[in-house]
Design a protein around this motif. Structure first.
Motif, PDB file in Angstrom:
ATOM      1  N   ALA A 165       8.500 -16.955   3.311  1.00 33.81           N
ATOM      2  CA  ALA A 165       8.315 -17.524   1.972  1.00 33.81           C
ATOM      3  C   ALA A 165       7.128 -18.473   1.923  1.00 33.81           C
ATOM      4  CB  ALA A 165       9.598 -18.225   1.536  1.00 33.81           C
ATOM      5  N   GLU A 166       6.937 -19.272   2.959  1.00 31.98           N
ATOM      6  CA  GLU A 166       5.827 -20.225   2.977  1.00 31.98           C
ATOM      7  C   GLU A 166       4.479 -19.495   2.952  1.00 31.98           C
ATOM      8  OE1 GLU A 166       8.132 -20.104   5.696  1.00 31.98           O
ATOM      9  OE2 GLU A 166       9.478 -21.329   4.488  1.00 31.98           O
ATOM     10  N   PHE A 167       4.386 -18.389   3.681  1.00 35.17           N
ATOM     11  CA  PHE A 167       3.161 -17.588   3.695  1.00 35.17           C
ATOM     12  C   PHE A 167       2.906 -17.015   2.303  1.00 35.17           C
ATOM     13  CE2 PHE A 167       0.958 -13.556   3.898  1.00 35.17           C
ATOM     14  CZ  PHE A 167      -0.128 -13.835   4.705  1.00 35.17           C
ATOM     15  N   ILE A 168       3.941 -16.479   1.688  1.00 35.41           N
ATOM     16  CA  ILE A 168       3.813 -15.887   0.353  1.00 35.41           C
ATOM     17  C   ILE A 168       3.357 -16.947  -0.644  1.00 35.41           C
ATOM     18  CG2 ILE A 168       5.095 -14.816  -1.552  1.00 35.41           C
ATOM     19  CD1 ILE A 168       4.475 -12.914   0.843  1.00 35.41           C
ATOM     20  N   ASP A 169       3.982 -18.119  -0.607  1.00 34.49           N
ATOM     21  CA  ASP A 169       3.612 -19.201  -1.523  1.00 34.49           C
ATOM     22  C   ASP A 169       2.148 -19.594  -1.366  1.00 34.49           C
ATOM     23  OD1 ASP A 169       6.189 -19.223  -2.484  1.00 34.49           O
ATOM     24  OD2 ASP A 169       6.824 -20.956  -1.298  1.00 34.49           O
ATOM     25  N   ALA A 170       1.637 -19.592  -0.146  1.00 33.48           N
ATOM     26  CA  ALA A 170       0.265 -20.031   0.121  1.00 33.48           C
ATOM     27  C   ALA A 170      -0.773 -18.932  -0.088  1.00 33.48           C
ATOM     28  CB  ALA A 170       0.169 -20.554   1.558  1.00 33.48           C
ATOM     29  N   ASN A 171      -0.331 -17.688  -0.284  1.00 35.80           N
ATOM     30  CA  ASN A 171      -1.266 -16.561  -0.372  1.00 35.80           C
ATOM     31  C   ASN A 171      -1.050 -15.708  -1.625  1.00 35.80           C
ATOM     32  OD1 ASN A 171      -2.850 -16.473   2.350  1.00 35.80           O
ATOM     33  ND2 ASN A 171      -0.744 -16.977   2.887  1.00 35.80           N
ATOM     34  N   GLN A 172      -0.715 -16.346  -2.726  1.00 37.48           N
ATOM     35  CA  GLN A 172      -0.447 -15.617  -3.968  1.00 37.48           C
ATOM     36  C   GLN A 172      -1.649 -14.783  -4.435  1.00 37.48           C
ATOM     37  OE1 GLN A 172       2.436 -15.462  -6.112  1.00 37.48           O
ATOM     38  NE2 GLN A 172       3.355 -16.100  -4.176  1.00 37.48           N
ATOM     39  N   LYS A 173      -2.863 -15.286  -4.203  1.00 36.76           N
ATOM     40  CA  LYS A 173      -4.058 -14.600  -4.696  1.00 36.76           C
ATOM     41  C   LYS A 173      -4.346 -13.303  -3.943  1.00 36.76           C
ATOM     42  CE  LYS A 173      -6.253 -18.680  -6.549  1.00 36.76           C
ATOM     43  NZ  LYS A 173      -7.356 -19.620  -6.497  1.00 36.76           N
ATOM     44  N   THR A 174      -3.786 -13.148  -2.755  1.00 40.80           N
ATOM     45  CA  THR A 174      -4.026 -11.925  -1.981  1.00 40.80           C
ATOM     46  C   THR A 174      -2.739 -11.105  -1.826  1.00 40.80           C
ATOM     47  OG1 THR A 174      -3.695 -13.116   0.103  1.00 40.80           O
ATOM     48  CG2 THR A 174      -5.971 -12.897  -0.706  1.00 40.80           C
ATOM     49  N   MET A 175      -1.831 -11.257  -2.805  1.00 39.81           N
ATOM     50  CA  MET A 175      -0.580 -10.496  -2.770  1.00 39.81           C
ATOM     51  C   MET A 175      -0.591  -9.437  -3.873  1.00 39.81           C
ATOM     52  SD  MET A 175       3.386 -11.701  -2.974  1.00 39.81           S
ATOM     53  CE  MET A 175       3.209 -12.333  -4.624  1.00 39.81           C
ATOM     54  N   LEU A 176      -0.284  -8.221  -3.491  1.00 42.71           N
ATOM     55  CA  LEU A 176      -0.156  -7.104  -4.419  1.00 42.71           C
ATOM     56  C   LEU A 176       1.301  -7.003  -4.846  1.00 42.71           C
ATOM     57  CD1 LEU A 176      -1.274  -4.403  -5.665  1.00 42.71           C
ATOM     58  CD2 LEU A 176      -0.530  -3.316  -3.545  1.00 42.71           C
ATOM     59  N   THR A 177       1.541  -6.751  -6.120  1.00 40.44           N
ATOM     60  CA  THR A 177       2.897  -6.425  -6.576  1.00 40.44           C
ATOM     61  C   THR A 177       2.940  -4.918  -6.781  1.00 40.44           C
ATOM     62  OG1 THR A 177       3.217  -8.563  -7.634  1.00 40.44           O
ATOM     63  CG2 THR A 177       4.626  -6.762  -8.386  1.00 40.44           C
ATOM     64  N   ARG A 178       3.906  -4.274  -6.142  1.00 41.85           N
ATOM     65  CA  ARG A 178       4.024  -2.813  -6.206  1.00 41.85           C
ATOM     66  C   ARG A 178       5.408  -2.460  -6.722  1.00 41.85           C
ATOM     67  NH1 ARG A 178       4.610   1.727  -1.971  1.00 41.85           N
ATOM     68  NH2 ARG A 178       3.586   3.454  -3.025  1.00 41.85           N
ATOM     69  N   ILE A 179       5.462  -1.624  -7.738  1.00 37.32           N
ATOM     70  CA  ILE A 179       6.730  -1.165  -8.305  1.00 37.32           C
ATOM     71  C   ILE A 179       7.024   0.227  -7.773  1.00 37.32           C
ATOM     72  CG2 ILE A 179       7.919  -0.519 -10.437  1.00 37.32           C
ATOM     73  CD1 ILE A 179       6.274  -2.715 -11.826  1.00 37.32           C
ATOM     74  N   ALA A 180       8.248   0.401  -7.278  1.00 38.73           N
ATOM     75  CA  ALA A 180       8.673   1.691  -6.742  1.00 38.73           C
ATOM     76  C   ALA A 180      10.002   2.091  -7.367  1.00 38.73           C
ATOM     77  CB  ALA A 180       8.812   1.605  -5.226  1.00 38.73           C
ATOM     78  N   ALA A 181      10.259   3.381  -7.392  1.00 37.81           N
ATOM     79  CA  ALA A 181      11.534   3.930  -7.864  1.00 37.81           C
ATOM     80  C   ALA A 181      12.146   4.728  -6.720  1.00 37.81           C
ATOM     81  CB  ALA A 181      11.307   4.826  -9.075  1.00 37.81           C
ATOM     82  N   ARG A 182      13.445   4.535  -6.486  1.00 39.88           N
ATOM     83  CA  ARG A 182      14.129   5.204  -5.380  1.00 39.88           C
ATOM     84  C   ARG A 182      15.388   5.908  -5.905  1.00 39.88           C
ATOM     85  NH1 ARG A 182      10.761   3.818  -1.773  1.00 39.88           N
ATOM     86  NH2 ARG A 182       9.868   1.735  -1.780  1.00 39.88           N
ATOM     87  N   GLY A 209      11.594   8.558  -2.950  1.00 37.78           N
ATOM     88  CA  GLY A 209      11.011   7.712  -3.982  1.00 37.78           C
ATOM     89  C   GLY A 209       9.712   7.123  -3.511  1.00 37.78           C
ATOM     90  N   GLY A 210       9.103   6.354  -4.384  1.00 34.54           N
ATOM     91  CA  GLY A 210       7.838   5.734  -4.034  1.00 34.54           C
ATOM     92  C   GLY A 210       7.230   5.039  -5.217  1.00 34.54           C
ATOM     93  N   GLY A 211       5.949   4.770  -5.106  1.00 35.30           N
ATOM     94  CA  GLY A 211       5.238   3.983  -6.091  1.00 35.30           C
ATOM     95  C   GLY A 211       5.192   4.621  -7.465  1.00 35.30           C
ATOM     96  N   VAL A 212       5.379   3.773  -8.469  1.00 38.32           N
ATOM     97  CA  VAL A 212       5.272   4.190  -9.865  1.00 38.32           C
ATOM     98  C   VAL A 212       3.802   4.063 -10.258  1.00 38.32           C
ATOM     99  CG1 VAL A 212       5.982   3.655 -12.227  1.00 38.32           C
ATOM    100  CG2 VAL A 212       7.644   3.450 -10.347  1.00 38.32           C
ATOM    101  N   ASP A 213       3.244   5.113 -10.827  1.00 38.17           N
ATOM    102  CA  ASP A 213       1.838   5.118 -11.217  1.00 38.17           C
ATOM    103  C   ASP A 213       1.591   4.203 -12.417  1.00 38.17           C
ATOM    104  OD1 ASP A 213       1.296   6.971  -9.222  1.00 38.17           O
ATOM    105  OD2 ASP A 213       1.417   8.705 -10.580  1.00 38.17           O
TER     106      ASP A 213
END
Length: 176
Positions: free
Chosen positions: A14-31, A55-59
């Motif tokens: 969580a600490e890494f995620i909080d400090a690196n928001q600008k280099t985080m991709l959000t990916r939506i998937a359906a399973r 399943g996998g990534g939603v376009d």
């Protein structure tokens, strides 16, 4: 859709995620969760020696349920996909070293559905073929035991096996 859990990979706490928001991709998937008796339709991946839900990534511009249908057809050859119902949302954070990103927030929207008994031709992407991915019907207890063994004993395990094993256990508990 009901929330199931949030998991952090050991390399992206969580600490890494909080400090690196600008280099985080959000990916939506359906399973897809497709069950017949005690059998579940899974993808076996030879490279990682594991079972995962189809399943996998939603376009971009695609509705989540449309992505579910497309991915299920491509990966398993499923036909006449029907009675799609929400099961739950699994959120995870894990490493993602592509296109300038350091992590990914993967949102896996899981749905139950029914399909015709006969599977058609698959349409795997090149990396899925190279990883040795094949659709299989397997007893859910065997899939859980196999994945747990891979987690405990295999250096080949992929990043998604914890998600898949969590979901398999929950499916067994709630749907079988």
């Amino acid at each position: 859709m009901r929330y199931l859990t949030t998991r952090y990979h050991i390399d992206t706490p969580a600490e890494f995620i909080d400090a690196n928001q600008k280099t985080m991709l959000t990916r939506i998937a359906a399973r897809a969760i497709v069950i017949r008796d005690n059998q579940i339709l899974m993808l076996y991946t030879q490279r990682y020696h594991d079972y995962s839900l189809p399943g996998g990534g939603v376009d971009a511009g695609e509705e989540i349920e449309q992505g579910l249908i497309r991915e299920l057809q491509e990966e398993t050859g499923a036909q006449e996909i029907r009675n799609i119902k929400e099961f739950g949302l699994y959120e995870e954070y894990r490493p993602w070293q592509r296109e300038g990103y350091t992590s990914v927030n993967m949102l896996s929207y899981c749905f139950t559905c029914e399909i015709d008994s006969q599977l058609g031709e698959t349409q795997f992407e090149a990396h899925e073929i190279n990883n040795g991915m094949v659709p299989v019907w397997i007893d859910i207890d065997e899939a859980i035991a196999h994945n747990l063994d891979t987690i405990a004993n295999s250096s080949k395990k992929g990043l998604s096996i914890e998600r898949e094993t969590f979901l398999l256990k929950l499916i067994k508990q709630e749907l079988l």
